[in-house]
Structures are given as structure tokens and as C-alpha cells.
Write a protein that holds these residues in place. Sequence first.
Motif, short mmCIF file in Angstrom:
data_model
loop_
_atom_site.label_atom_id
_atom_site.label_comp_id
_atom_site.label_asym_id
_atom_site.label_seq_id
_atom_site.Cartn_x
_atom_site.Cartn_y
_atom_site.Cartn_z
N LEU A 65 21.66 9.71 41.25
CA LEU A 65 21.26 10.45 40.06
C LEU A 65 19.76 10.72 40.12
CD1 LEU A 65 22.24 11.51 37.26
CD2 LEU A 65 21.56 9.30 36.32
N ASP A 66 19.38 11.97 39.89
CA ASP A 66 17.97 12.36 40.02
C ASP A 66 17.73 13.53 39.08
OD1 ASP A 66 15.37 12.76 40.76
OD2 ASP A 66 15.82 13.52 42.77
N ILE A 67 17.30 13.23 37.87
CA ILE A 67 17.15 14.26 36.84
C ILE A 67 15.67 14.54 36.60
CG2 ILE A 67 17.52 14.82 34.41
CD1 ILE A 67 20.05 13.13 34.51
N GLN A 68 15.31 15.80 36.75
CA GLN A 68 13.95 16.24 36.45
C GLN A 68 13.97 16.99 35.13
OE1 GLN A 68 12.11 18.70 39.49
NE2 GLN A 68 10.70 19.63 38.00
N ARG A 69 13.20 16.52 34.16
CA ARG A 69 13.16 17.13 32.83
C ARG A 69 11.91 17.99 32.69
NH1 ARG A 69 17.21 17.08 29.31
NH2 ARG A 69 16.06 16.25 27.52
N THR A 70 12.04 19.07 31.94
CA THR A 70 10.88 19.90 31.64
C THR A 70 10.86 20.19 30.15
OG1 THR A 70 9.67 21.93 32.22
CG2 THR A 70 12.06 22.11 32.06
N PRO A 71 9.71 20.06 29.50
CA PRO A 71 9.63 20.33 28.06
C PRO A 71 9.78 21.82 27.78
CG PRO A 71 7.44 19.90 28.95
CD PRO A 71 8.41 19.60 30.04
N MET A 72 10.36 22.15 26.64
CA MET A 72 10.52 23.54 26.22
C MET A 72 9.25 23.97 25.48
SD MET A 72 13.56 24.61 27.27
CE MET A 72 13.00 23.81 28.77
N MET A 73 8.50 24.87 26.10
CA MET A 73 7.22 25.30 25.56
C MET A 73 7.33 26.71 24.99
SD MET A 73 5.41 22.64 26.26
CE MET A 73 3.75 23.25 25.95
N PRO A 74 6.83 26.94 23.78
CA PRO A 74 6.82 28.30 23.22
C PRO A 74 6.03 29.24 24.12
CG PRO A 74 6.31 26.67 21.52
CD PRO A 74 6.28 25.95 22.84
N ALA A 75 6.42 30.50 24.10
CA ALA A 75 5.78 31.54 24.91
C ALA A 75 5.96 31.32 26.41
CB ALA A 75 4.30 31.68 24.56
N THR A 76 6.92 30.50 26.78
CA THR A 76 7.25 30.28 28.18
C THR A 76 8.70 30.70 28.41
OG1 THR A 76 5.72 28.42 28.33
CG2 THR A 76 7.41 28.59 30.04
N THR A 77 8.95 31.45 29.46
CA THR A 77 10.29 31.96 29.75
C THR A 77 11.01 31.03 30.71
OG1 THR A 77 9.59 34.25 29.43
CG2 THR A 77 11.62 33.89 30.68
N TYR A 78 12.25 30.71 30.37
CA TYR A 78 13.08 29.84 31.21
C TYR A 78 14.36 30.60 31.56
CZ TYR A 78 10.01 26.25 29.28
OH TYR A 78 8.91 25.51 28.91
N ARG A 79 14.90 30.28 32.74
CA ARG A 79 16.16 30.89 33.18
C ARG A 79 17.27 29.85 33.05
NH1 ARG A 79 14.49 32.37 39.10
NH2 ARG A 79 13.49 30.34 38.78
N LEU A 80 18.31 30.22 32.29
CA LEU A 80 19.39 29.29 31.98
C LEU A 80 20.56 29.50 32.93
CD1 LEU A 80 20.39 27.13 29.91
CD2 LEU A 80 21.44 29.03 28.65
N ALA A 81 21.16 28.40 33.37
CA ALA A 81 22.33 28.46 34.26
C ALA A 81 23.50 27.73 33.64
CB ALA A 81 21.99 27.85 35.62
N GLY A 82 24.69 28.07 34.09
CA GLY A 82 25.91 27.37 33.72
C GLY A 82 26.68 27.02 34.98
N VAL A 83 27.56 26.04 34.89
CA VAL A 83 28.36 25.59 36.03
C VAL A 83 29.81 26.04 35.83
CG1 VAL A 83 29.12 23.62 37.41
CG2 VAL A 83 26.86 23.59 36.34
N LEU A 84 30.34 26.76 36.81
CA LEU A 84 31.71 27.27 36.73
C LEU A 84 32.71 26.17 37.09
CD1 LEU A 84 31.12 30.69 38.53
CD2 LEU A 84 31.38 30.31 36.07
N ASN A 85 33.94 26.33 36.60
CA ASN A 85 35.00 25.38 36.91
C ASN A 85 35.43 25.50 38.37
OD1 ASN A 85 35.01 24.46 34.27
ND2 ASN A 85 36.68 25.79 33.64
N ALA A 86 36.16 24.50 38.83
CA ALA A 86 36.79 24.50 40.15
C ALA A 86 35.78 24.68 41.29
CB ALA A 86 37.89 25.56 40.23
N GLY A 87 34.58 24.15 41.10
CA GLY A 87 33.59 24.21 42.16
C GLY A 87 33.17 25.60 42.57
N GLN A 88 33.31 26.58 41.66
CA GLN A 88 33.04 27.97 42.03
C GLN A 88 31.56 28.33 42.01
OE1 GLN A 88 36.10 30.95 40.55
NE2 GLN A 88 36.60 29.21 39.24
N GLY A 89 30.70 27.37 41.62
CA GLY A 89 29.27 27.64 41.71
C GLY A 89 28.60 27.74 40.36
N LEU A 90 27.45 28.39 40.37
CA LEU A 90 26.63 28.55 39.17
C LEU A 90 26.67 29.99 38.68
CD1 LEU A 90 23.50 26.48 40.29
CD2 LEU A 90 25.25 25.76 38.68
N VAL A 91 26.36 30.16 37.40
CA VAL A 91 26.28 31.49 36.83
C VAL A 91 24.99 31.59 36.03
CG1 VAL A 91 27.64 30.78 34.81
CG2 VAL A 91 27.44 33.22 35.37
#
Length: 398
Positions: free
Chosen positions: A16-42
Motif C-alpha cells: 500500500l502506497d498512497i500519495q495525498r494531495t490537498p485540494m487547493m482553490p484556483a488549481t485544476t485537477y484531473r479526475l479518474a475513475g476505475v472501470l470494472n473487470a480490469g478494463q482500465g481507467l477512465v
Amino acid sequence: MSDGYPLRSLGEVMHLDIQRTPMMPATTYRLAGVLNAGQGLVAKGEFDGGDTEYTAMNVLCVDQVVMRKLTAWEGPITVVPAEFDGFVVSSEFPTFTLGPELVPDWMRHVCRSPRLWAEMKNRVSGTVQRRKRLNPEQLLQIQLPIPPREIQARIVEILNAVDHQIAALNEEGQVLDRVSMAAAQDLLSNEPLVALGTMLDAIQGGRSPQADKRSPNADEFGVLKVSAVTPFRFLPEESKALLPGTSMPKSALVQPGDVLITRANTPLRVGAVARVPVDVRDGLYLADKTLRLVPSPKLDPDFLVVAMALKSARTHITSSATGTSASMFNVSQDRIRETPIPLPDLDRQEEVSSTVLSIRTNADAVHAEAQRLRALRSGLLAGLLDRTIDIESAESEV
């Protein structure tokens, strides 16, 4: 597994290796989701750090494993590819760094293995099925056969070769699908349009009774799911077994040659039309979301299927559909009757449908071969790991 590679817990080869980043106003972040059945990220879009309720989120790093804890029994797990490096996910998505004994691409294929999903399902906790979770510690307890790195690399080459064949077949099938509709549009571009309802003798429906979630056995009655009708393709396996003693109207019985349309489905699938093949199994019934179009003698049934896939018809159907959910829209019988379709004479209808369906037949054959390879692939990794499939033989085949 005595002849396979040694079983080792995932906790021995990744952590387990989790890197956290604070949510800062006026900063743009790219959000991802994990697909079922090992199909990858979206990719799920960009957002401003000031517009989220999260104070911090997890950062994805290339070649890490990421999973979704919620509904983990559906296999939402994958290895982060380079293009998703730096994306963020909520704390519902823990990340793991692979040890030196694992090839990242090999682990990516393992994440698509039904064996891993089954192990994940066996370890989820919770009392409500859709809310069951898999904790990181439970994932790390899973034992899998781990071959040496050089064998992992060879397995990756084999599976990648199969994946490339599947991708090529998918592309070929999609091209043929597009060619068939381009041919239809071209052949019918100068034909006058009429309202479909003027060329129908009837629109008939069924009803949706209580049914089992499983598909019916050969000697059982079944009711169609909305997924049974897709453009040009009727899928009888997409049905549910009727409960014993359930009565259905005889008029709802699916018959060979029927032209069926979905009156409710996703925006892309609502109003899909297909013809039932002559060898359809007995004992399947229409549900209330699947309708039978009964063409008049002036309208060829195969041509009707082609006409309802034309751009003008699809635009009318999708613009007429109503609903509040993006996953389920409805179209009324009145709006179906108003659908504009071209109407050449019967000889011309048969000529056009023959041309289009001939191309579709070739496309179906390509899609079927891709499906055969997908089925082959699902058992290939398991066979290579337990050594029921010889790796040298597999390399020579692909």
C-alpha cells in the motif's frame, strides 16, 4: 496448482502506497475513475480544487495498482498507465506500488483475470451487496501464482499479441458497420420520406413479469431484457427466466421473423431495431419495453430494420425520447409511428436491404471472431500460470 508457479500473497510483492494531495482553490485537477473487470481507467474531466467537498485526494502514479474499494467484487482494479500519471481519485481508491519481482504490464493483465476478481469477491465485507467493500489489507491477502520476471515478460508478449488481434478485428468490424450504413444512406438519399406509422399494420408489446435474474435454460420460458435488441442484432441470451407458474399473453411470444424495437434504453440504444432469426429458440416473450413492429405488405421487414437505422430515423427517435436518467430513456408508440423512413418500391427495398445486410453479415463474422478471441484470452492467462498451457506452444500460436 502443484505444477503451476508458486502461490504468493500480493502483500509479498506489492505494498500500500498512497500519495495525498490537498485540494487547493484556483488549481485544476484531473479526475479518474476505475472501470470494472480490469478494463482500465477512465478520465472523468477536470475540476477546480475549490469546487469539491474533499480536502485532499489520492494521486495516481504510473505503474501503480489502483482499485475501487466499493463493489470490489466487480473487479475494479488496474495498473496506472503513463497517460493517467498525476490524475486524482477519492480515498475510495487506494493505490499500491509494485515490488521489483513484478512486471507492471504483467500485473495489468492479471487485473483482467476472472481468478483475481473471484478472490476479491470472496473477501469483500458488508451486509448490502452494492455497498460491500474490499479493504487494502484484504486485497494484499490474495494469493496468486507468481512466475519469474522473465516468464512474466513472455506472458505479456503473448497476451499483448492476442489483444492486438482483438483490437484489429474490432476496428475492422466497426468499419464494416459504418460502410453498411454509408451504403444505405447513399442508396436511399433520393427516396421520399413517409411516416413509419402509415406503413405498419400494428405495434404490439408484452409485459414485464417477475423473473429470475439468470438466463432461462433450454426447457424454461424467458422474458427479453432491453439488451436483447441492438441495432441489427437480436440477442436471445439477453433474457431472464420466468418464475414457475408465471402466465404470459400468447401475443407476446417472440416469433421467427419478428421485427423488434426497444422503446426504453440508453440514449444510444433506445429505438434500436432488429429482426428475430428463423432459428430462434421457443419460449421467449416480449417485455413491456420491447415492441413488435408489424409491417404492412408494402414494407419489407428487412428493409424496415435498415430504414430505422438511418440517420434521419435515429435523430427523430433520440430527440423524441424522454427521461430523467442518462441510463434509461423512453420513446412512445406515437413518436415511433411518426419516425420518417424512405419508401422505395418493394423490389428496391429488397435490393437495398440485401446489399446492406450482406455487409452486416461480414461485420457480424468479424465481431464473432473478436468475441472468440476474447473468450480464448480469458482462459489463456490462467492456463499459462497453472502450466496447463505450455508457454512455448502459446508463443508459436500467436
